[in-house]
Design an enzyme around this catalytic site. Structure first.
Site, PDB file in Angstrom:
ATOM      1  N   ASP A   9       0.864  -1.166   0.000  1.00 43.40           N
ATOM      2  CA  ASP A   9       0.000   0.000   0.000  1.00 43.40           C
ATOM      3  C   ASP A   9       0.908   1.225   0.000  1.00 43.40           C
ATOM      4  O   ASP A   9       2.065   1.159   0.439  1.00 43.40           O
ATOM      5  CB  ASP A   9      -0.892  -0.029   1.241  1.00 43.40           C
ATOM      6  CG  ASP A   9      -1.698   1.249   1.408  1.00 43.40           C
ATOM      7  OD1 ASP A   9      -2.478   1.567   0.516  1.00 43.40           O
ATOM      8  OD2 ASP A   9      -1.495   1.924   2.438  1.00 43.40           O
ATOM      9  N   ALA A  10       0.384   2.356  -0.472  1.00 43.43           N
ATOM     10  CA  ALA A  10       1.230   3.550  -0.588  1.00 43.43           C
ATOM     11  C   ALA A  10       1.109   4.476   0.611  1.00 43.43           C
ATOM     12  O   ALA A  10       2.080   4.681   1.363  1.00 43.43           O
ATOM     13  CB  ALA A  10       0.883   4.310  -1.871  1.00 43.43           C
ATOM     14  N   TYR A  11      -0.080   5.028   0.834  1.00 44.00           N
ATOM     15  CA  TYR A  11      -0.255   6.121   1.787  1.00 44.00           C
ATOM     16  C   TYR A  11      -0.365   5.598   3.218  1.00 44.00           C
ATOM     17  O   TYR A  11      -1.263   4.830   3.550  1.00 44.00           O
ATOM     18  CB  TYR A  11      -1.475   6.960   1.402  1.00 44.00           C
ATOM     19  CG  TYR A  11      -1.255   7.611   0.053  1.00 44.00           C
ATOM     20  CD1 TYR A  11      -0.367   8.670  -0.079  1.00 44.00           C
ATOM     21  CD2 TYR A  11      -1.881   7.123  -1.086  1.00 44.00           C
ATOM     22  CE1 TYR A  11      -0.122   9.245  -1.317  1.00 44.00           C
ATOM     23  CE2 TYR A  11      -1.650   7.694  -2.322  1.00 44.00           C
ATOM     24  CZ  TYR A  11      -0.763   8.755  -2.438  1.00 44.00           C
ATOM     25  OH  TYR A  11      -0.509   9.315  -3.663  1.00 44.00           O
TER      26      TYR A  11
END
Length: 228
Positions: A9-11
């Site tokens: 996942d990024a954020y």
């Protein structure tokens, strides 16, 4: 079956979502903002997630940049407003978020071990490219997969399908890592091996599935990937 692909996942996982508000608060001339930035950061992130879930449930999709702006506007109103120009500054900073300190070395270790790496995110392609370039990690990622290609936010199963389409791997060959407990849990239900990066020490979400492992940061991900 050994882990071939590590997906993040990024954020909140690779990129520090509080960095935009914190960095603005550190700038001279923003003393009033400095007093309220933690509350803005908390509300902004909460509404950003809530709006993505509500849109997915209602079947009314928009890109994550719009959701991010909507969440910020709610947060600003909730704290009584900000000075002129601060909203625009926050969005500019968010577009180029910094990575957590351990991220570059962690990704490099995975690549050196011969593993594929990717982002799987609610973020729009432009947002992900901006953050990865700003953090200096773009060359350490084989793919950046965005929900925009399927038009619905996580945790819809069709989002997790993107990993198999991109890499040709079975779910059991994939390690999925997220700072969102609900995301790591849903990915476990999908069939991925999962790690929840629980930086805040939060309790486990009450869902039908549980992440396979819990970590306090990303440092041990290469070791965990090798242990399965």
């Amino acid at each position: 079956m050994a882990i071939a692909t590590c997906v993040f996942d990024a954020y909140g996982t690779l990129f520090d979502v509080a960095a935009a508000t914190r960095r603005l608060a550190e700038r001279p001339g923003h003393e009033d903002f400095a007093a309220k930035w933690p509350r803005i950061a908390e509300i902004w992130r909460l509404k950003q997630l809530q709006y993505s879930w509500l849109r997915a449930t209602a079947g009314v999709h928009t890109d994550f940049w719009q959701v991010t702006q909507d969440g910020l506007d709610f947060a600003i109103e909730a704290v009584g407003g900000v000075a002129e120009g601060e909203r625009a500054a926050l969005l500019e900073l968010y577009f180029g978020l910094e990575a957590y300190p351990e991220v570059p070395a962690m990704l490099r270790a995975l690549k050196e071990a011969g593993r594929e790496t990717a982002i799987l995110s609610n973020g729009s392609p432009a947002m992900l490219e901006g953050a990865a370039a700003s953090a200096g990690i773009r060359d350490l990622l084989d793919e950046m997969l965005s929900v925009e290609s399927v038009g619905v936010f996580k945790p819809a199963r069709v989002v997790y399908d993107l990993v198999g389409h991109a890499f040709g791997r079975t779910p059991r060959e994939v390690l999925f890592v997220s700072s969102n407990g609900w995301d790591a849990a849903a990915a476990a239900g999908y069939g991925f091996r999962t790690v929840w990066v629980n930086r805040a020490g939060d309790p486990m979400d009450r869902l039908p599935w549980r992440p396979h492992r819990v970590a306090s940061d990303l440092t041990e991900i290469p070791e965990l990937a090798a242990s399965w």
